[in-house]
Design an enzyme around this catalytic site. Structure first.
Site, PDB file in Angstrom:
ATOM      1  N   ASN A  39      15.463 -13.399  -7.696  1.00  0.00           N
ATOM      2  CA  ASN A  39      14.088 -13.463  -8.183  1.00  0.00           C
ATOM      3  C   ASN A  39      13.100 -13.387  -7.007  1.00  0.00           C
ATOM      4  O   ASN A  39      13.261 -14.101  -6.025  1.00  0.00           O
ATOM      5  CB  ASN A  39      13.901 -14.775  -8.962  1.00  0.00           C
ATOM      6  CG  ASN A  39      12.563 -14.844  -9.674  1.00  0.00           C
ATOM      7  OD1 ASN A  39      11.511 -14.785  -9.063  1.00  0.00           O
ATOM      8  ND2 ASN A  39      12.618 -14.966 -10.990  1.00  0.00           N
ATOM      9  N   GLU A  86      18.035 -10.329 -12.040  1.00  0.00           N
ATOM     10  CA  GLU A  86      18.792  -9.197 -12.593  1.00  0.00           C
ATOM     11  C   GLU A  86      18.084  -7.869 -12.302  1.00  0.00           C
ATOM     12  O   GLU A  86      18.714  -6.865 -11.982  1.00  0.00           O
ATOM     13  CB  GLU A  86      18.955  -9.353 -14.110  1.00  0.00           C
ATOM     14  CG  GLU A  86      19.674 -10.627 -14.534  1.00  0.00           C
ATOM     15  CD  GLU A  86      18.716 -11.783 -14.804  1.00  0.00           C
ATOM     16  OE1 GLU A  86      17.718 -11.933 -14.066  1.00  0.00           O
ATOM     17  OE2 GLU A  86      18.971 -12.545 -15.754  1.00  0.00           O
ATOM     18  N   ASP A  90       7.289 -17.878 -14.663  1.00  0.00           N
ATOM     19  CA  ASP A  90       8.344 -16.859 -14.628  1.00  0.00           C
ATOM     20  C   ASP A  90       8.832 -16.464 -16.016  1.00  0.00           C
ATOM     21  O   ASP A  90       9.334 -15.354 -16.214  1.00  0.00           O
ATOM     22  CB  ASP A  90       9.523 -17.358 -13.783  1.00  0.00           C
ATOM     23  CG  ASP A  90      10.357 -16.206 -13.244  1.00  0.00           C
ATOM     24  OD1 ASP A  90       9.765 -15.300 -12.630  1.00  0.00           O
ATOM     25  OD2 ASP A  90      11.575 -16.210 -13.438  1.00  0.00           O
ATOM     26  N   CYS A 149      16.569 -13.267 -19.629  1.00  0.00           N
ATOM     27  CA  CYS A 149      15.407 -13.247 -20.526  1.00  0.00           C
ATOM     28  C   CYS A 149      15.351 -11.925 -21.290  1.00  0.00           C
ATOM     29  O   CYS A 149      16.183 -11.040 -21.098  1.00  0.00           O
ATOM     30  CB  CYS A 149      14.121 -13.424 -19.702  1.00  0.00           C
ATOM     31  SG  CYS A 149      13.588 -11.901 -18.870  1.00  0.00           S
ATOM     32  N   CYS A 201      15.152  -8.735 -18.915  1.00  0.00           N
ATOM     33  CA  CYS A 201      16.420  -8.405 -18.254  1.00  0.00           C
ATOM     34  C   CYS A 201      17.469  -7.979 -19.291  1.00  0.00           C
ATOM     35  O   CYS A 201      18.271  -7.072 -19.032  1.00  0.00           O
ATOM     36  CB  CYS A 201      16.899  -9.592 -17.434  1.00  0.00           C
ATOM     37  SG  CYS A 201      15.719 -10.035 -16.113  1.00  0.00           S
TER      38      CYS A 201
END
Lengths: 145, 145
Positions: B39, B52, B142, B79, B82
């Protein structure tokens, strides 16, 4: 023509002029364009910078509330990745230039309450149709085919 | 411990050491790591570089067939963005470090035929639990909360 879709089309043309895939997008908050972007697969050797992703990236880090009051304009129906980003940030409305050359995850978006408007704009259709005819391998790569 | 998940955890720790969100990922094709990532919200001011996505980006442009033979390892449940990228490229299997601090779109992935394995690894859980306790605003940002 909607001025925001016009800005997205300008982005798409900019991408085409750079030798890229002609898809553009803008993120709009209360009438103000926060981020502009276009597909950068070719330009940056990127597998994730679709037009919508590039617009979100260029808008920078934003508070959740801003996304929830924004509209994403994109010249082409958003794929599963871009639709997932729209859902992640809770963007409530997406305006799509066209979905006749490619239809993305519009139903997934609608099932999550996103307002999805499709303009079927002839310039957007023409940009993609010509590009797909000329560079089918590049287009297929962009959608994982 | 699976060597690929170990590599994803190393990426997560690298991100933490940079002041970022401790989520890491690797894309593996026939035993070879094609892309590593973590990230980069903080490090690059990025709204799209989840672990990812960073791994996919760092793997570069790949033929569709490679994705279809690959496995994505990620320290945290992916999420919607991704997960959408995983579906876009037809990655058939995802190995998840843990989904107890956050559960992403695992059901969407499974409904599209993706094999989803969750390890509930204690190190992954500990990394996220500590981070969320220390920086809840950053974590919320995020995931669009």
């Amino acid at each position: 023509m909607d001025i925001y879709m016009q800005s997205a089309i300008e982005e798409a043309k900019k991408g085409l002029g750079e030798g890229g895939i002609p898809i553009g997008s803008v993120l709009v908050h209360k009438g103000l364009i926060l981020g502009r972007g276009h597909n950068r697969r070719v330009q940056k050797g990127s597998s994730i910078l679709h037009g919508e992703m590039d617009a979100l990236e260029n808008a920078g880090r934003l508070p959740a509330q801003v996304y929830r009051e924004s509209v994403l304009y994109t010249t082409l129906s958003p794929c599963s990745m871009c639709s997932g980003a729209i859902l992640l940030y809770g963007i409530p409305r997406v305006v799509i230039g066209e979905n006749s050359t490619f239809t993305g995850e519009e139903e997934l978006l609608r099932s999550h309450g996103v307002q999805v408007d499709v303009l079927q704009d002839q310039e957007c259709i023409s940009l993609m149709r010509t590009f797909i005819e000329e560079k089918p391998e590049l287009w297929n790569e962009d959608i994982g085919v």
